[in-house]
Scaffold this motif. Structure first.
Motif, PDB file in Angstrom:
ATOM      1  N   VAL A  16       0.853  -1.196   0.000  1.00  0.00           N
ATOM      2  CA  VAL A  16       0.000   0.000   0.000  1.00  0.00           C
ATOM      3  C   VAL A  16       0.890   1.247   0.000  1.00  0.00           C
ATOM      4  O   VAL A  16       0.691   2.187  -0.757  1.00  0.00           O
ATOM      5  N   ALA A  20       0.775   0.439  -4.690  1.00  0.00           N
ATOM      6  CA  ALA A  20       0.287  -0.622  -5.579  1.00  0.00           C
ATOM      7  C   ALA A  20      -1.250  -0.688  -5.573  1.00  0.00           C
ATOM      8  O   ALA A  20      -1.889  -0.320  -4.585  1.00  0.00           O
ATOM      9  N   GLN A  21      -1.805  -1.134  -6.695  1.00  0.00           N
ATOM     10  CA  GLN A  21      -3.242  -1.442  -6.733  1.00  0.00           C
ATOM     11  C   GLN A  21      -3.372  -2.915  -6.380  1.00  0.00           C
ATOM     12  O   GLN A  21      -2.790  -3.758  -7.064  1.00  0.00           O
ATOM     13  N   ILE A  22      -4.154  -3.203  -5.332  1.00  0.00           N
ATOM     14  CA  ILE A  22      -4.093  -4.558  -4.768  1.00  0.00           C
ATOM     15  C   ILE A  22      -5.465  -5.220  -4.717  1.00  0.00           C
ATOM     16  O   ILE A  22      -6.457  -4.596  -4.319  1.00  0.00           O
ATOM     17  N   THR A  23      -5.500  -6.522  -5.083  1.00  0.00           N
ATOM     18  CA  THR A  23      -6.680  -7.346  -4.840  1.00  0.00           C
ATOM     19  C   THR A  23      -6.269  -8.474  -3.902  1.00  0.00           C
ATOM     20  O   THR A  23      -5.253  -9.136  -4.152  1.00  0.00           O
ATOM     21  N   ARG A  37      -9.382  -2.148   3.334  1.00  0.00           N
ATOM     22  CA  ARG A  37     -10.370  -2.128   2.248  1.00  0.00           C
ATOM     23  C   ARG A  37     -11.344  -0.964   2.427  1.00  0.00           C
ATOM     24  O   ARG A  37     -11.649  -0.224   1.496  1.00  0.00           O
ATOM     25  N   GLU A  41      -7.956   1.252   0.239  1.00  0.00           N
ATOM     26  CA  GLU A  41      -6.562   0.965  -0.123  1.00  0.00           C
ATOM     27  C   GLU A  41      -6.417  -0.316  -0.923  1.00  0.00           C
ATOM     28  O   GLU A  41      -5.385  -0.545  -1.550  1.00  0.00           O
ATOM     29  N   LEU A  42      -7.421  -1.183  -0.878  1.00  0.00           N
ATOM     30  CA  LEU A  42      -7.349  -2.421  -1.635  1.00  0.00           C
ATOM     31  C   LEU A  42      -8.755  -2.976  -1.849  1.00  0.00           C
ATOM     32  O   LEU A  42      -9.730  -2.447  -1.296  1.00  0.00           O
TER      33      LEU A  42
END
Ligand SMILES: C[S@@+](CC[C@H](N)C(=O)[O-])C[C@H]1O[C@@H](n2cnc3c(N)ncnc32)[C@H](O)[C@@H]1O
Length: 468
Positions: A16, A20-23, A37, A41-42
């Motif tokens: 974060v 980064a773009q996070i799943t 979330r 942030e994700l």
């Protein structure tokens, strides 16, 4: 991120922070991940891992689960899609590994054991942690604030390095770490105003050819040069050690057999190379350029083949620099005569064969009148002749006339220490003819004396043992 427990959480915090773009894919997630979330942030998919989740647009997949078969499936899917993958605690299932990090933002120190022992990496991190001041990052803020100012005032890299080394050891550094950034900047600016930048001239012996024969000091000087002026016989791979922004100046003089078609003289940064001066004019031009660059505050490294003080005009450059008030640092190099002898297995002195060595230049001497040929023809010494190829016939005849035995062992060593080194052995009376037959054209050293017979003696001894 496959998995939603504590291990995943630790990595997510870094990701974060890195933007980064996070799943996150996990049937259950830690409440703190849930909060991330909620803060946008994700994204979370509350599911078991499924292979289709991995697609080529992803940069990185991390498997942080306890289930070995999940990590294996993640690895297979990532490899198939060509995505970097890290399966926690499964080195064999990683195409990327994460180092342990000491965070003094913006200073980051990473410790890695290349996946062999994350525990050891963490211990090493602990040792380093205790040594680095907690507020170290503020020094970077200080440096960032003054960077352009310092660069403008101090043009040479060495001068800038010296300045920053002094600042980091000064009260300015303590002020920065105590949070007084403007006080620290004032203090450092004050130091900067007192710095007087002066250029430097260093004469460096590059050695005879094989680039591995340069000294460590010579190499360090190349690495620190602002301007690198190099000769024809300097191995090109040595230039690769210079900084990327170095100004490379080819000042190679032409040998007696190189006539028309001279390469351009001047810096490689200039698009138009001016015609190359020759002879004395060339040496004057080198001296002038060297001094001018140093007067402009640059560190000038004059890289010369072999040793700067053996038939290398190093003395002239030293005096020219002194005329303009510069003291020159001279870093010796291995001279071609000694290197050629070593690589050919010829000991230049030997208790029973030769009590002294003379280094001579064959350039022009063959025609000169007042030379001590009778001295040079003495049989208890070794002669090492530089630049003797063109005048070899005359040198050979003068030595024979002066009384040196025609049977005295002699050798011409061409391209000494380089892969194409050649040795042409012949008794002194036959050396010139042997060299003509061999069609020698590269830089050459001629050695005359009983010691030249030693390599043959060594060969015979080894052969006799092999035959037994
Ligand atoms: C101008 S002098 C420079 C000598 C240099 N300063 C030194 O210490 O080796 C150039 C002469 O050195 C000799 N030389 C330089 N490199 C050589 C090499 N790799 N093999 C044989 N001779 C070499 C040749 O006689 C060449 O003509």
């Amino acid at each position: 991120m496959i998995g939603g427990g504590q291990t995943a959480l630790r990595k997510l915090r870094w990701l974060v922070r890195a933007g980064a773009q996070i799943t996150v894919i996990a049937p259950k997630v830690d409440p703190q991940i849930q909060r991330m979330r909620d803060a946008g942030e994700l994204v979370i998919e509350r599911k078991e891992f499924y292979s289709e989740a991995i697609h080529p647009q992803l940069r990185l997949v991390i498997s942080a689960t306890d289930a070995p078969q999940v990590s294996e499936a993640v690895f297979v899917a990532a490899m198939k899609q060509g995505v970097l993958v890290n399966c926690v605690d499964r080195t064999e299932l990683c195409t990327i590994i994460f180092p342990a990090i000491i965070d003094r933002f913006p200073i980051l120190v990473a410790v890695s054991s290349m996946g062999q022992s994350p525990t050891l990496s963490r211990s090493v991190r602990g040792w380093i942690e205790t040594r680095l001041p907690l507020k170290l990052g503020r020094l970077a803020d200080l440096a960032g604030n003054l960077r352009m100012e310092v660069k403008q005032k101090l043009t040479s890299v060495d001068a800038r390095k010296g300045f920053w080394d002094a600042v980091f050891e000064s009260p300015a550094a303590s002020k920065a770490m105590q949070g007084d950034l403007s006080g620290a900047v004032n203090e450092a600016q004050d130091m900067l105003s007192r710095v007087q930048e002066t250029g430097e001239i260093v004469l460096v012996g590059a050695g005879p050819g094989d680039p591995d024969l340069i000294t460590l000091r010579g190499l360090r000087a190349i690495q620190s040069a602002d301007v690198l002026m190099y000769d024809k016989l300097v191995h090109p791979s040595l230039l690769e050690y210079a900084r990327r922004d170095v100004e490379l100046v080819d000042v190679g003089k032409q040998g007696p057999r190189e006539e028309a078609g001279a390469k351009g003289w001047g810096s490689t940064q200039g698009s138009q190379a001016t015609p190359r001066p020759t002879g004395t004019t060339m040496q004057q031009a080198i001296n002038q350029r060297m001094v001018e660059e140093a007067q402009g505050g640059k560190k000038v490294v004059r890289l010369k083949g072999g040793d700067p003080f053996i038939f290398g005009r190093g003395g002239e450059e030293l005096l020219e620099a002194a005329v303009h008030g510069f003291t020159v640092d001279v870093i010796p190099g291995i001279t071609a005569g000694m290197a050629a002898a070593s690589y050919a297995g010829v000991p230049l002195t030997h208790r029973h064969m030769s009590q002294s060595v003379r280094f001579l230049t064959g350039h022009r001497v063959a025609d000169a009148q007042n030379l001590e040929w009778s001295e040079w023809a003495r049989d208890d010494q070794t002669l090492v002749i530089y630049m003797g190829l063109v005048s070899l016939e005359k040198i050979q005849n003068r030595l024979l006339e002066a009384g040196r035995e025609g049977a005295t062992p002699a050798v011409l060593i061409e391209n000494a220490t380089l892969p194409e080194q050649r040795e042409i052995y012949a008794p002194l009376a036959e050396l010139h003819q042997a060299v003509i037959t061999a069609e020698v054209s590269g830089p050459s050293i001629i050695i005359v004396g009983e010691v030249v017979g030693v390599p043959k003696q060594v060969e015979n001894l080894l052969q006799a043992q092999a035959d037994q």
